[in-house]
Design an enzyme around this catalytic site. Structure first.
Site, PDB file in Angstrom:
ATOM      1  N   HIS A 348       1.828  -2.509  -0.194  1.00 43.83           N
ATOM      2  CA  HIS A 348       1.552  -3.437  -1.294  1.00 43.83           C
ATOM      3  C   HIS A 348       0.055  -3.696  -1.458  1.00 43.83           C
ATOM      4  O   HIS A 348      -0.487  -3.631  -2.572  1.00 43.83           O
ATOM      5  CB  HIS A 348       2.304  -4.740  -1.030  1.00 43.83           C
ATOM      6  CG  HIS A 348       2.357  -5.675  -2.187  1.00 43.83           C
ATOM      7  ND1 HIS A 348       1.379  -6.609  -2.447  1.00 43.83           N
ATOM      8  CD2 HIS A 348       3.291  -5.838  -3.156  1.00 43.83           C
ATOM      9  CE1 HIS A 348       1.711  -7.303  -3.523  1.00 43.83           C
ATOM     10  NE2 HIS A 348       2.863  -6.855  -3.974  1.00 43.83           N
ATOM     11  N   ASN A 436       7.362 -13.637  -9.880  1.00 40.48           N
ATOM     12  CA  ASN A 436       8.330 -12.688 -10.444  1.00 40.48           C
ATOM     13  C   ASN A 436       9.750 -13.220 -10.523  1.00 40.48           C
ATOM     14  O   ASN A 436      10.686 -12.450 -10.685  1.00 40.48           O
ATOM     15  CB  ASN A 436       8.350 -11.407  -9.598  1.00 40.48           C
ATOM     16  CG  ASN A 436       7.009 -10.723  -9.558  1.00 40.48           C
ATOM     17  OD1 ASN A 436       6.249 -10.778 -10.518  1.00 40.48           O
ATOM     18  ND2 ASN A 436       6.696 -10.098  -8.443  1.00 40.48           N
ATOM     19  N   SER A 518       2.218  -8.915  -9.192  1.00 42.00           N
ATOM     20  CA  SER A 518       1.338  -8.388  -8.140  1.00 42.00           C
ATOM     21  C   SER A 518       0.463  -7.271  -8.663  1.00 42.00           C
ATOM     22  O   SER A 518      -0.653  -7.067  -8.188  1.00 42.00           O
ATOM     23  CB  SER A 518       2.171  -7.839  -6.975  1.00 42.00           C
ATOM     24  OG  SER A 518       2.468  -8.833  -6.045  1.00 42.00           O
TER      25      SER A 518
END
Length: 629
Positions: A348, A436, A518
């Site tokens: 990530h 989210n 993100s």
């Protein structure tokens, strides 16, 4: 002088710094406490937790095992700032007094101290009341007693776990009260291959029925066997395949699943879609970078001299686009292996870092600011608020300019908010993913001291059979832009960024297309670095590191935005920022009603500096050519 609730005027912990009571021990009676202890007694009584009621059943053997009781949890404990206590006539507690009281309690474990490391660090940004924050383990009951005894002078809050803001696939609703574990079941073999028939290993495969889903990863042969109890082939609702890298995801609603033979899923390579043709062998500009006109900036605009921290899962320097990253700190393992910040097991942080500052090579995708100095603050897996506070302290100490926070938690944290304020006063701009969940903006994006970023997508930038298509909403504008279905909303949203089907770097040296706020936040973080490096104002009137510098940066980003999608401002803020406008290559027009466009949004209503012009402020550098959006 403020008074303590226990006695008269409160004073410093050490009432005799010059040693005036030398020999006092000879003059004290046998039950007389030392002067220092008497002075500290009111504070100690306020900070010391009372003993918890005994629970004889907890921990005792029951049926040959341990009886389950409440486990200790991690809490943040700190004296409140003096400015908040003075109106109440209360004097602040000292951190040392609180720490001593906690260590004297047998059922409290002090495990760490985060925040300012010394007096200089606390005073450097105008928040002299910051003494640091204790991290301690105790039960909820003990924390409640401690909070009550603090009498408003003590901050006591859970050390919340944080989550990364990548968009997980939506799970069809299922009946939680009926969870079969035996009886009729659908067992299916799923085989995942590439276009040429090669097996795709380590792909995450999920089958969704009317109850609990079944999920597993493919083996070396590309196969996985999944069982759904209480389901039949006709009741399966969806099939989702998420490759680790290099391929588009696959999503099929109401799939025709056979229990008698392997069910083959053929994945498209990323290059098998027009927007990424030839990728990664050929150098590509991401759709989000084009939408923000990064590709129309002069070649010399590369973020030189700016420091960016990516507080995330680390940055994998095994990736060719990220090998120039040399600075970082593993906060999670700071006591054992602080230098393992480049071990990104989740990918990530590497994905975010690639969008922000991936190197410009003859292949792959260049980041917004390839010449900026990237710092990796590893917080995941397992990140908590205390560790985020520690990461921001690293940023303050290393004079970071912009921080990317593609993470969030469930509740507002007073301790974290104080640290965000310290960072802002130190001239650090925090760019935060809105979240989210598809609900209200999550914290810390909801903080008035950060810039919150929502996510948008664009038609034709992903295959229709990929999961990216499930993020599509109905508010598509004439340019094909739409708000992502997962993106959080609210008046705190300042701007939006590209956050659907974003291709970027993942470990060890691959690429993946992901969704999430993100992914949107790094686009704005990269742009912020370009603005700080190349906008004339930050070389002159806003050169000093302070909160005014941060606010002006946020203003320029907001003012450069144009409306995208048909959604209201709570979904996209002022819209999608434009790089050419934001860096000052074209003069921005400030809307007359800027302060009233989004009531309650952070930063709005703050007066802009008086208009001024510098020599060459709007001159076009050599090689610059204007092209419309």
């Amino acid at each position: 002088m403020p008074k303590t609730p226990d006695s008269g005027p409160g004073g410093p912990l050490d009432v005799n710094p010059d040693g005036a009571e030398n020999g006092a021990s000879e003059r004290r009676g046998p039950n007389r406490a030392p002067a220092e202890a008497r002075a500290a007694a009111p504070e100690a009584r306020a900070a010391a937790p009372a003993a918890s009621p005994a629970t004889p059943e907890s921990g005792t053997a029951a049926a040959g095992g341990k009886q389950i009781g409440e486990r200790k949890k991690q809490f943040l404990i700190a004296p409140r700032h003096p400015e908040g206590l003075a109106p109440l006539g209360l004097s602040p507690l000292s951190l040392s007094t609180v720490e001593q009281a906690l260590r004297n309690s047998p059922d409290i474990d002090v495990v760490d101290t985060v925040g300012p490391k010394n007096v200089v660090g606390a005073l450097a940004n105008g928040m002299g009341g910051s003494q640091g924050i204790l991290v301690a383990r105790m039960t909820e009951q003990k924390a409640g007693v401690l909070h009550q005894q603090g009498q408003g002078r003590l901050l006591v809050e859970r050390d919340q776990h944080l989550g990364l803001m990548d968009a997980s696939h939506l799970q069809p609703s299922f009946v939680t009260s009926v969870t079969p574990s035996s009886g009729p079941a659908l067992t299916a073999v799923i085989k995942v291959v590439s276009k040429d028939g090669a097996p795709v290993a380590n792909a995450e495969v999920s089958l969704f029925g009317s109850m609990l889903p079944a999920t597993a990863a493919t083996d070396a042969s590309g196969q996985v066997t999944l069982s759904l109890f209480g389901e039949t082939a006709s009741s399966v609702r969806s099939l989702y395949v998420k490759p680790k890298s290099d391929y588009w995801s696959f999503y099929q609603r109401d799939p025709d699943i056979s229990p008698d033979e392997p069910n083959v899923v053929t994945l498209r390579a990323l290059a098998d879609w027009p927007s990424l043709a030839g990728f990664p062998q050929q150098k590509t500009v991401g759709w989000g970078q084009k939408a923000m006109r990064m590709d129309q900036l002069p070649a010399t605009y590369r973020g030189q001299g700016i420091k960016i921290a990516v507080i995330d899962s680390g940055i994998a320097t095994t990736h060719e686009e990220l090998r120039r990253v040399h600075n970082g700190f593993d906060i999670v393992n700071k006591k054992t292996s602080p230098d393992t910040w480049n071990d990104d097991t989740l990918g990530h942080g590497s994905h975010c870092a690639g969008v922000i500052g991936g190197a410009e090579l003859a292949y792959g995708i260049r980041g917004f600011a390839p010449d900026a100095e990237l710092h990796a603050c590893k917080l995941f897996p397992g990140g908590q608020v205390s560790q985020l506070i520690d990461a921001l302290e690293y940023c303050i100490e290393h004079q970071i300019d912009v921080v990317n926070l593609s993470l969030g938690g469930a509740e507002v944290s007073e301790a974290l908010e104080q640290q965000i304020q310290r960072a802002r006063r130190a001239g650090i701009a925090c760019i935060v993913a809105a979240g989210n969940s598809g609900g209200p903006v999550q914290y810390p994006a909801s903080s008035p001291n950060v810039l919150a970023v929502a996510a948008i997508g664009k038609l034709d930038e992903f295959p229709p059979d990929s999961y990216h298509a499930q993020t599509l909403t109905q508010n598509v504008d004439a340019g094909g832009y739409f708000t992502a279905s997962f993106s959080c909303y609210g008046p705190q949203v300042a701007v939006c960024g590209p956050g659907v089907a974003i291709a970027s770097s993942v470990p060890p040296n691959n690429y993946a297309a992901w969704d999430g706020t993100s992914m949107a936040a790094p686009h704005i973080t990269g742009l912020a670095a370009l603005v700080l490096a190349h906008h004339p104002e930050f070389q002159t009137v806003f050169q000093a590191r302070n909160a005014d510098r941060v606010e002006r940066l946020f203003q320029l980003i907001r003012m450069s935005a144009r409306r995208v999608s048909l959604a209201d401002p709570s979904r996209v803020g002022l819209g999608l920022p434009d790089a050419v406008l934001a860096v000052g290559l074209q003069q921005q027009t400030v809307p007359a009603n800027l302060g009233a466009m989004l009531p309650g949004q952070q930063g709005y209503g703050i007066p802009l500096p008086q208009p001024f012009a510098l020599p060459g402020m709007f001159a076009m550098p050599p090689g610059f050519a204007y092209r419309p959006w």
